[in-house]
Design a protein around this motif. Structure first.
Motif, PDB file in Angstrom:
ATOM      1  N   VAL A 193      91.701  -1.488  39.702  1.00 50.60           N
ATOM      2  CA  VAL A 193      93.035  -1.061  39.027  1.00 50.60           C
ATOM      3  C   VAL A 193      93.287   0.236  40.239  1.00 50.60           C
ATOM      4  CG1 VAL A 193      92.200   0.357  37.481  1.00 50.60           C
ATOM      5  CG2 VAL A 193      94.551  -0.671  37.379  1.00 50.60           C
ATOM      6  N   ASP A 194      94.658   0.164  40.748  1.00 52.43           N
ATOM      7  CA  ASP A 194      94.832   1.118  41.800  1.00 52.43           C
ATOM      8  C   ASP A 194      96.214   1.981  41.047  1.00 52.43           C
ATOM      9  OD1 ASP A 194      94.704   2.778  43.893  1.00 52.43           O
ATOM     10  OD2 ASP A 194      95.654   1.086  45.199  1.00 52.43           O
ATOM     11  N   PRO A 195      96.176   3.005  40.183  1.00 52.87           N
ATOM     12  CA  PRO A 195      97.137   3.663  39.842  1.00 52.87           C
ATOM     13  C   PRO A 195      97.821   4.785  40.498  1.00 52.87           C
ATOM     14  CG  PRO A 195      95.262   4.442  38.528  1.00 52.87           C
ATOM     15  CD  PRO A 195      94.800   3.305  39.504  1.00 52.87           C
ATOM     16  N   THR A 196      98.903   5.151  40.419  1.00 52.24           N
ATOM     17  CA  THR A 196      99.402   6.205  40.922  1.00 52.24           C
ATOM     18  C   THR A 196      99.819   7.243  40.047  1.00 52.24           C
ATOM     19  OG1 THR A 196     100.048   5.096  43.002  1.00 52.24           O
ATOM     20  CG2 THR A 196     101.364   7.023  42.706  1.00 52.24           C
ATOM     21  N   LEU A 197      99.794   8.493  40.121  1.00 56.95           N
ATOM     22  CA  LEU A 197     100.039   9.608  39.355  1.00 56.95           C
ATOM     23  C   LEU A 197     101.181  10.422  39.880  1.00 56.95           C
ATOM     24  CD1 LEU A 197      97.599   8.444  37.800  1.00 56.95           C
ATOM     25  CD2 LEU A 197      96.976  10.683  36.916  1.00 56.95           C
ATOM     26  N   ARG A 198     102.151  10.854  39.518  1.00 57.76           N
ATOM     27  CA  ARG A 198     103.197  11.744  40.332  1.00 57.76           C
ATOM     28  C   ARG A 198     103.430  12.804  39.275  1.00 57.76           C
ATOM     29  NH1 ARG A 198     104.907   9.373  44.634  1.00 57.76           N
ATOM     30  NH2 ARG A 198     104.529   7.181  44.961  1.00 57.76           N
ATOM     31  N   ILE A 199     103.383  13.976  39.955  1.00 56.22           N
ATOM     32  CA  ILE A 199     103.772  15.199  39.338  1.00 56.22           C
ATOM     33  C   ILE A 199     104.848  15.979  39.874  1.00 56.22           C
ATOM     34  CG2 ILE A 199     102.800  17.366  38.439  1.00 56.22           C
ATOM     35  CD1 ILE A 199     100.018  15.956  38.541  1.00 56.22           C
ATOM     36  N   LYS A 200     105.754  16.567  39.216  1.00 56.82           N
ATOM     37  CA  LYS A 200     106.862  17.060  40.007  1.00 56.82           C
ATOM     38  C   LYS A 200     107.484  18.576  39.199  1.00 56.82           C
ATOM     39  CE  LYS A 200     111.523  16.994  42.047  1.00 56.82           C
ATOM     40  NZ  LYS A 200     112.625  16.061  42.325  1.00 56.82           N
ATOM     41  N   GLY A 201     107.009  19.693  39.719  1.00 58.36           N
ATOM     42  CA  GLY A 201     107.451  21.080  38.853  1.00 58.36           C
ATOM     43  C   GLY A 201     107.039  22.103  39.539  1.00 58.36           C
ATOM     44  N   LEU A 324     108.837  20.561  34.019  1.00 56.69           N
ATOM     45  CA  LEU A 324     107.790  19.598  34.911  1.00 56.69           C
ATOM     46  C   LEU A 324     107.583  18.350  34.587  1.00 56.69           C
ATOM     47  CD1 LEU A 324     104.602  21.290  36.191  1.00 56.69           C
ATOM     48  CD2 LEU A 324     104.293  18.996  35.025  1.00 56.69           C
ATOM     49  N   THR A 325     107.488  17.340  35.222  1.00 57.32           N
ATOM     50  CA  THR A 325     107.423  15.922  34.868  1.00 57.32           C
ATOM     51  C   THR A 325     106.200  15.229  35.395  1.00 57.32           C
ATOM     52  OG1 THR A 325     108.745  15.243  36.811  1.00 57.32           O
ATOM     53  CG2 THR A 325     110.004  15.708  34.955  1.00 57.32           C
ATOM     54  N   PHE A 326     105.752  14.212  34.599  1.00 55.25           N
ATOM     55  CA  PHE A 326     104.662  13.423  34.828  1.00 55.25           C
ATOM     56  C   PHE A 326     104.909  11.795  34.747  1.00 55.25           C
ATOM     57  CE2 PHE A 326     100.533  11.738  32.987  1.00 55.25           C
ATOM     58  CZ  PHE A 326      99.778  11.560  34.243  1.00 55.25           C
ATOM     59  N   GLN A 327     104.377  11.247  35.781  1.00 59.30           N
ATOM     60  CA  GLN A 327     104.476   9.643  35.623  1.00 59.30           C
ATOM     61  C   GLN A 327     103.445   9.220  36.224  1.00 59.30           C
ATOM     62  OE1 GLN A 327     108.317   9.639  38.249  1.00 59.30           O
ATOM     63  NE2 GLN A 327     109.043   8.408  36.684  1.00 59.30           N
ATOM     64  N   CYS A 328     103.207   7.846  35.572  1.00 58.85           N
ATOM     65  CA  CYS A 328     102.121   6.997  36.039  1.00 58.85           C
ATOM     66  C   CYS A 328     102.722   5.494  36.385  1.00 58.85           C
ATOM     67  CB  CYS A 328     100.944   7.047  34.982  1.00 58.85           C
ATOM     68  SG  CYS A 328      99.527   5.612  35.658  1.00 58.85           S
ATOM     69  N   THR A 329     102.458   5.193  37.537  1.00 53.75           N
ATOM     70  CA  THR A 329     102.354   3.618  37.793  1.00 53.75           C
ATOM     71  C   THR A 329     101.088   2.992  37.919  1.00 53.75           C
ATOM     72  OG1 THR A 329     104.353   4.164  39.349  1.00 53.75           O
ATOM     73  CG2 THR A 329     103.226   1.977  39.579  1.00 53.75           C
ATOM     74  N   PRO A 330     100.909   2.163  36.732  1.00 54.48           N
ATOM     75  CA  PRO A 330      99.241   1.637  36.824  1.00 54.48           C
ATOM     76  C   PRO A 330      98.773   0.584  37.737  1.00 54.48           C
ATOM     77  CG  PRO A 330     100.912   0.775  35.026  1.00 54.48           C
ATOM     78  CD  PRO A 330     101.850   1.612  35.976  1.00 54.48           C
ATOM     79  N   SER A 331      99.959  -0.074  38.140  1.00 54.99           N
ATOM     80  CA  SER A 331      99.311  -1.287  39.136  1.00 54.99           C
ATOM     81  C   SER A 331      98.990  -2.364  38.115  1.00 54.99           C
ATOM     82  CB  SER A 331      98.483  -0.915  40.239  1.00 54.99           C
ATOM     83  OG  SER A 331      97.220  -0.831  39.997  1.00 54.99           O
ATOM     84  N   MET A 332      98.088  -3.064  38.721  1.00 53.93           N
ATOM     85  CA  MET A 332      97.599  -4.318  38.100  1.00 53.93           C
ATOM     86  C   MET A 332      95.866  -4.352  38.073  1.00 53.93           C
ATOM     87  SD  MET A 332      99.897  -7.323  39.103  1.00 53.93           S
ATOM     88  CE  MET A 332      98.856  -8.612  38.349  1.00 53.93           C
ATOM     89  N   VAL A 333      95.376  -4.914  37.033  1.00 53.79           N
ATOM     90  CA  VAL A 333      94.100  -5.107  36.991  1.00 53.79           C
ATOM     91  C   VAL A 333      93.779  -6.600  38.057  1.00 53.79           C
ATOM     92  CG1 VAL A 333      91.730  -5.849  35.982  1.00 53.79           C
ATOM     93  CG2 VAL A 333      93.460  -4.280  35.029  1.00 53.79           C
ATOM     94  N   SER A 334      92.951  -6.432  39.210  1.00 52.85           N
ATOM     95  CA  SER A 334      93.049  -7.370  40.010  1.00 52.85           C
ATOM     96  C   SER A 334      91.481  -7.596  40.269  1.00 52.85           C
ATOM     97  CB  SER A 334      93.445  -7.229  41.415  1.00 52.85           C
ATOM     98  OG  SER A 334      92.975  -6.046  42.123  1.00 52.85           O
ATOM     99  N   ARG A 335      91.248  -8.768  40.990  1.00 53.96           N
ATOM    100  CA  ARG A 335      89.655  -9.154  41.223  1.00 53.96           C
ATOM    101  C   ARG A 335      89.563  -8.633  42.384  1.00 53.96           C
ATOM    102  NH1 ARG A 335      89.419 -15.371  39.465  1.00 53.96           N
ATOM    103  NH2 ARG A 335      88.231 -15.289  37.364  1.00 53.96           N
ATOM    104  N   SER A 336      88.164  -7.979  42.618  1.00 50.06           N
ATOM    105  CA  SER A 336      87.852  -7.117  43.772  1.00 50.06           C
ATOM    106  C   SER A 336      86.385  -7.941  44.068  1.00 50.06           C
ATOM    107  CB  SER A 336      87.517  -5.790  43.289  1.00 50.06           C
ATOM    108  OG  SER A 336      87.018  -4.970  44.463  1.00 50.06           O
ATOM    109  N   SER A 337      86.489  -7.542  45.384  1.00 46.45           N
ATOM    110  CA  SER A 337      84.931  -8.194  46.180  1.00 46.45           C
ATOM    111  C   SER A 337      83.967  -7.168  45.929  1.00 46.45           C
ATOM    112  CB  SER A 337      85.239  -8.606  47.492  1.00 46.45           C
ATOM    113  OG  SER A 337      85.639  -7.393  48.405  1.00 46.45           O
TER     114      SER A 337
END
Length: 337
Positions: A193-201, A324-337
């Protein structure tokens, strides 16, 4: 606060509440109290020696403070004018913590051997992580948080003047779930899983007037930022995770005053988080997969000191619309090699 869409089970709520409690626990650095007591003792001995050598030490100090503080007060709480920081990508080393297939346990059901090349049909929305809950906490009434909207927010101003060292913390967290009905079917058992965390402040620190002779009482302002992301099962097994820690304010007896303004405008890309788990067994046991993203600020204040959490480049008072703000885009759980 739970999401109505997630329709969480009692076990899932219990797991999330356990993660909330662990996230909000105190994180005082080991040995810090001992260092603080030694520092106070040495400071007291130094002041006593100075008073015996300079009889009018206190009067000189008061006169000096009255002369220069009107100018220094104009600097308090201001933000440094710096160019906009580019979004920072941090591609950290992967942290892979595989688990034994048998760890999930077999809780009823019949496992039938299937050929390795068999292509199982997958359920609708397979691998999609849906928002399950948001939470927050603060140890100081002057620092607030809001979890009612996306993005989550933290804001406030602590104006401290006590002699005793105080420790505090504030944080927010977002939880996403992958329930059994959206889990992958069949092999392989390695996922990512490949999430993105964004912080602004902006996080600002300040310490009041200090002089090694005339105003030698301790002024201390320190603040640390910790971003965390983890993947667990609702039964508590840890699968993968990473953390990103930064020192934002490190002000201790700065002459004549201490100031720091750290603009937190960046995205943290901690993944991919890879893990090994037999989702067929997990699905049969009725457990879910939990992705959790969290952000917290720990701080220490002593003497004349201040701390602000607010939006980018602002010099006004912190508020809901100046936070100050905080967000997360979780992406998907995918199969990996």
């Amino acid at each position: 606060m739970y999401s109505d869409r997630a329709n969480l089970t009692a076990g899932e709520k219990e797991a999330i509440e356990s993660l909330d409690a662990a996230f909000a626990s105190d994180r005082i650095p080991e040995g810090h109290e001992t260092l603080a007591e030694v520092r106070k003792s040495l400071s007291k001995e130094t002041r006593e020696a100075l008073r015996s050598a300079i009889p009018d030490l206190e009067e000189r100090g008061r006169a000096q403070r009255e002369r220069i503080m009107p100018e220094l007060d104009r600097l308090k709480g201001t933000a440094l004018q710096t160019p906009d920081d580019p979004v920072t990508r941090r591609n950290l080393s992967e942290s892979i913590e595989p688990t034994d297939d048998d760890q999930s346990g077999r809780r009823g059901g019949l496992i039938i051997p299937i050929p390795d090349d068999w292509q199982w049909p997958q359920p609708p929305h397979v691998g999609e992580l849906w928002s399950a809950s948001v939470s927050g906490f603060s140890s100081d009434p002057n620092i607030s948080y809001s979890i009612d909207q996306d993005p989550l927010r933290m804001f406030g101003h602590i104006d401290y003047s006590g002699d005793a060292l105080i420790n505090g913390t504030v944080g927010v967290a977002m939880t996403f779930t992958l329930p059994p009905e959206r889990m992958w079917v069949g092999k392989p058992h390695v996922f990512a899983v490949d999430p993105t965390l964004r912080i602004k402040g902006t996080v600002s620190g300040y310490t009041g007037y200090y002089h090694p002779l005339f105003a030698a009482d301790d002024k201390w302002c320190k603040c640390w930022e910790t971003a965390e992301v983890s993947v667990t099962l609702s039964s508590g097994e840890w699968l993968a995770g990473k953390s990103d820690v930064h020192t934002l304010a490190d002000l201790q007896n700065v002459y004549p005053v201490g100031m720091s303004n750290d603009h937190r405008v960046y995205g943290w890309f901690p993944g991919p988080l890879k893990f090994t788990v037999n989702m067929d067994k997990v699905r049969l046991s009725g457990r879910s997969l939990i992705l959790r993203a969290a952000l917290r600020y720990d701080f220490q204040l002593e003497g004349e000191s201040d701390l602000w959490l607010r939006s980018w480049g602002s010099e006004s008072e912190p508020a809901f619309d100046n936070a100050l703000t905080f967000q997360c885009t979780p992406s998907m759980v995918s199969r990996s090699s």
